[in-house]
Design an enzyme around this catalytic site. Structure first.
Site, PDB file in Angstrom:
ATOM      1  N   ARG A   1       0.776  -1.265   0.017  1.00 47.98           N
ATOM      2  CA  ARG A   1      -0.076   0.038  -0.105  1.00 47.98           C
ATOM      3  C   ARG A   1       0.958   1.251  -0.010  1.00 47.98           C
ATOM      4  O   ARG A   1       0.617   2.299  -0.570  1.00 47.98           O
ATOM      5  CB  ARG A   1      -1.131   0.050   1.163  1.00 47.98           C
ATOM      6  CG  ARG A   1      -2.112   1.306   0.949  1.00 47.98           C
ATOM      7  CD  ARG A   1      -3.052   1.134   2.156  1.00 47.98           C
ATOM      8  NE  ARG A   1      -2.403   1.260   3.633  1.00 47.98           N
ATOM      9  CZ  ARG A   1      -3.242   1.107   4.757  1.00 47.98           C
ATOM     10  NH1 ARG A   1      -4.582   0.811   4.361  1.00 47.98           N
ATOM     11  NH2 ARG A   1      -2.687   1.228   5.772  1.00 47.98           N
TER      12      ARG A   1
ATOM     13  N   LYS B   1      -2.533   7.125   1.033  1.00 46.31           N
ATOM     14  CA  LYS B   1      -2.147   7.141   2.589  1.00 46.31           C
ATOM     15  C   LYS B   1      -1.190   8.510   2.647  1.00 46.31           C
ATOM     16  O   LYS B   1       0.171   7.990   2.860  1.00 46.31           O
ATOM     17  CB  LYS B   1      -1.738   6.090   3.332  1.00 46.31           C
ATOM     18  CG  LYS B   1      -2.111   6.133   4.832  1.00 46.31           C
ATOM     19  CD  LYS B   1      -2.085   4.852   5.459  1.00 46.31           C
ATOM     20  CE  LYS B   1      -1.714   5.087   6.824  1.00 46.31           C
ATOM     21  NZ  LYS B   1      -3.015   5.893   7.686  1.00 46.31           N
TER      22      LYS B   1
ATOM     23  N   GLU C   1     -16.031   7.036   6.436  1.00 42.60           N
ATOM     24  CA  GLU C   1     -14.956   6.463   7.386  1.00 42.60           C
ATOM     25  C   GLU C   1     -14.747   7.429   8.480  1.00 42.60           C
ATOM     26  O   GLU C   1     -15.308   8.141   8.485  1.00 42.60           O
ATOM     27  CB  GLU C   1     -13.889   5.954   6.624  1.00 42.60           C
ATOM     28  CG  GLU C   1     -12.976   7.290   6.001  1.00 42.60           C
ATOM     29  CD  GLU C   1     -11.721   6.734   5.356  1.00 42.60           C
ATOM     30  OE1 GLU C   1     -11.175   5.688   5.690  1.00 42.60           O
ATOM     31  OE2 GLU C   1     -11.104   7.684   4.701  1.00 42.60           O
TER      32      GLU C   1
HETATM   33  N1  PMP Z   1      -9.141   5.031   7.220  1.00 44.23           N
HETATM   34  C1  PMP Z   1      -8.116   6.012   7.468  1.00 44.23           C
HETATM   35  C2  PMP Z   1      -8.444   7.292   7.152  1.00 44.23           C
HETATM   36  C3  PMP Z   1      -7.067   5.752   8.178  1.00 44.23           C
HETATM   37  O1  PMP Z   1      -6.055   6.735   8.463  1.00 44.23           O
HETATM   38  C4  PMP Z   1      -6.752   4.415   8.709  1.00 44.23           C
HETATM   39  C5  PMP Z   1      -5.459   4.061   9.409  1.00 44.23           C
HETATM   40  N2  PMP Z   1      -4.342   3.651   8.674  1.00 44.23           N
HETATM   41  C6  PMP Z   1      -7.701   3.629   8.286  1.00 44.23           C
HETATM   42  C7  PMP Z   1      -8.852   3.994   7.384  1.00 44.23           C
HETATM   43  C8  PMP Z   1      -7.395   2.062   8.508  1.00 44.23           C
HETATM   44  O2  PMP Z   1      -6.621   1.329   7.600  1.00 44.23           O
HETATM   45  P1  PMP Z   1      -5.724   0.311   8.351  1.00 44.23           P
HETATM   46  O3  PMP Z   1      -6.853  -0.896   8.751  1.00 44.23           O
HETATM   47  O4  PMP Z   1      -4.896  -0.354   6.998  1.00 44.23           O
HETATM   48  O5  PMP Z   1      -4.988   0.773   9.358  1.00 44.23           O
END
Ligand code: PMP
Length: 294
Positions: free
Chosen positions: A57, A153, A186
């Site tokens: 990622r 990200k 989210e």
């Molecule tokens: N959405 C956002 C905006 C985030 O910052 C995160 C944390 N990385 C997630 C979702 C969840 O992703 P992950 O399960 O890969 O940590």
């Protein structure tokens, strides 16, 4: 490896240095413009949870913003493993960051010739909200995919931070963001799931969300347990009348949501499906990943 009482070491541009000595330039475009990408990763009992998926990622985020990585994926994985190992950690929260590097005061990325890479591993912080969190929906809309796709990200987290500030002012734990059409997408650092009549639902990856690695793991678990999982848009009404709501993320893991904008979910208690998924997640999180120690 570190002995007890020695300062923590972090990885910075090819070297391990004492935490206090890890300094980057004020001309770094990661700092000046949020021009960079990162990952938050956890290690459980000496296993780095889904390290390969996190590195994939990271490289996708970098490709999307045309940031050329100075290391191969294998080398990057080694950086993470070594950062955990050198600090003698078994349970850790890890931050892996790659910025555009040092440039001038203009924002042109062509002025930055060397990306900055650093990795921090700290002892695991205790989890919050085990018994359920309270949330609001934020008036701040999640970035649209044609503005700055949340699938990248990037170091620019102001959109989430503004929503978090609203949660703080409301005296609750988390804020959920809606997209520009008003669908729930989210949390500030986590993905959202709702359960209604036994069916589990989460927004699709093509919407304004980060495709969470915990999200994908929980979808796999749910399907293996025989639940129906659909990736569809969620309205505010669906959120309010859900039987169960939970969030997933590396930092949060899997946390039930028991109140949203004053609407109490499942009588304020963790739901049955959430509990089962959490139990199973707690089992697999120690298995799925890369071993730090032989
Ligand atoms: N959405 C956002 C905006 C985030 O910052 C995160 C944390 N990385 C997630 C979702 C969840 O992703 P992950 O399960 O890969 O940590």
């Amino acid at each position: 490896m570190l002995n007890r009482g020695e300062p923590m070491k972090v990885y910075l541009n090819g070297k391990f240095v004492d935490k206090e000595d890890a300094k980057i330039s004020i001309y770094d475009h990661g700092l000046l413009y949020g021009d960079g990408v990162f990952e938050g990763i956890r290690a459980y009992d000496g296993v780095i949870f889904k390290l390969k998926e996190h590195v994939d990622r990271l490289y996708d985020s970098a490709k999307s913003i045309l940031l050329e990585m100075p290391l191969s994926k294998e080398e990057m994985e080694k950086v993470v493993v070594e950062t955990v190992r050198i600090n003698n950690l078994r349970d850790a929260y890890i931050r892996l960051v790659v910025t555009r590097g040092i440039g001038d005061l203009g924002l042109d990325p062509r002025k930055c010739s060397n990306p900055t890479v650093f990795c921090i591993a700290e002892p695991m912080n205790p989890l919050l909200g085990e018994s359920g969190i309270r949330a609001i929906t934020s008036s701040i809309r999640r970035l649209p995919v044609d503005v700055l796709n949340p699938a990248v990200k990037s170091l620019n987290y102001l959109n989430s931070i503004l929503a978090k500030i609203q949660a703080n002012y409301a005296g609750v734990d988390e804020a959920f963001l809606l997209d520009s059409e008003g669908y729930v997408v989210e949390g500030t650092g986590d993905n959202i799931f709702v359960v209604k009549n036994g069916i589990i639902k989460t927004p699709p990856v093509a919407s304004s969300v980060l495709r969470g690695i915990t999200r994908d793991t929980v979808i796999d678990i749910a399907k293996e347990l025989g639940y129906i999982v659909v990736e569809e848009r969620i309205t505010l009404h669906e959120l309010y009348v859900a039987d169960e709501v939970f969030i997933t993320g590396t930092a949060a893991e899997l946390v039930p949501v028991i109140e949203i904008d004053g609407r109490v979910i499942n009588g304020g208690k963790i739901g049955e499906i959430t509990r089962r998924l959490k139990e199973e997640f707690n089992r697999v999180k120690r298995i799925l990943g890369t071993k730090v120690y032989d």
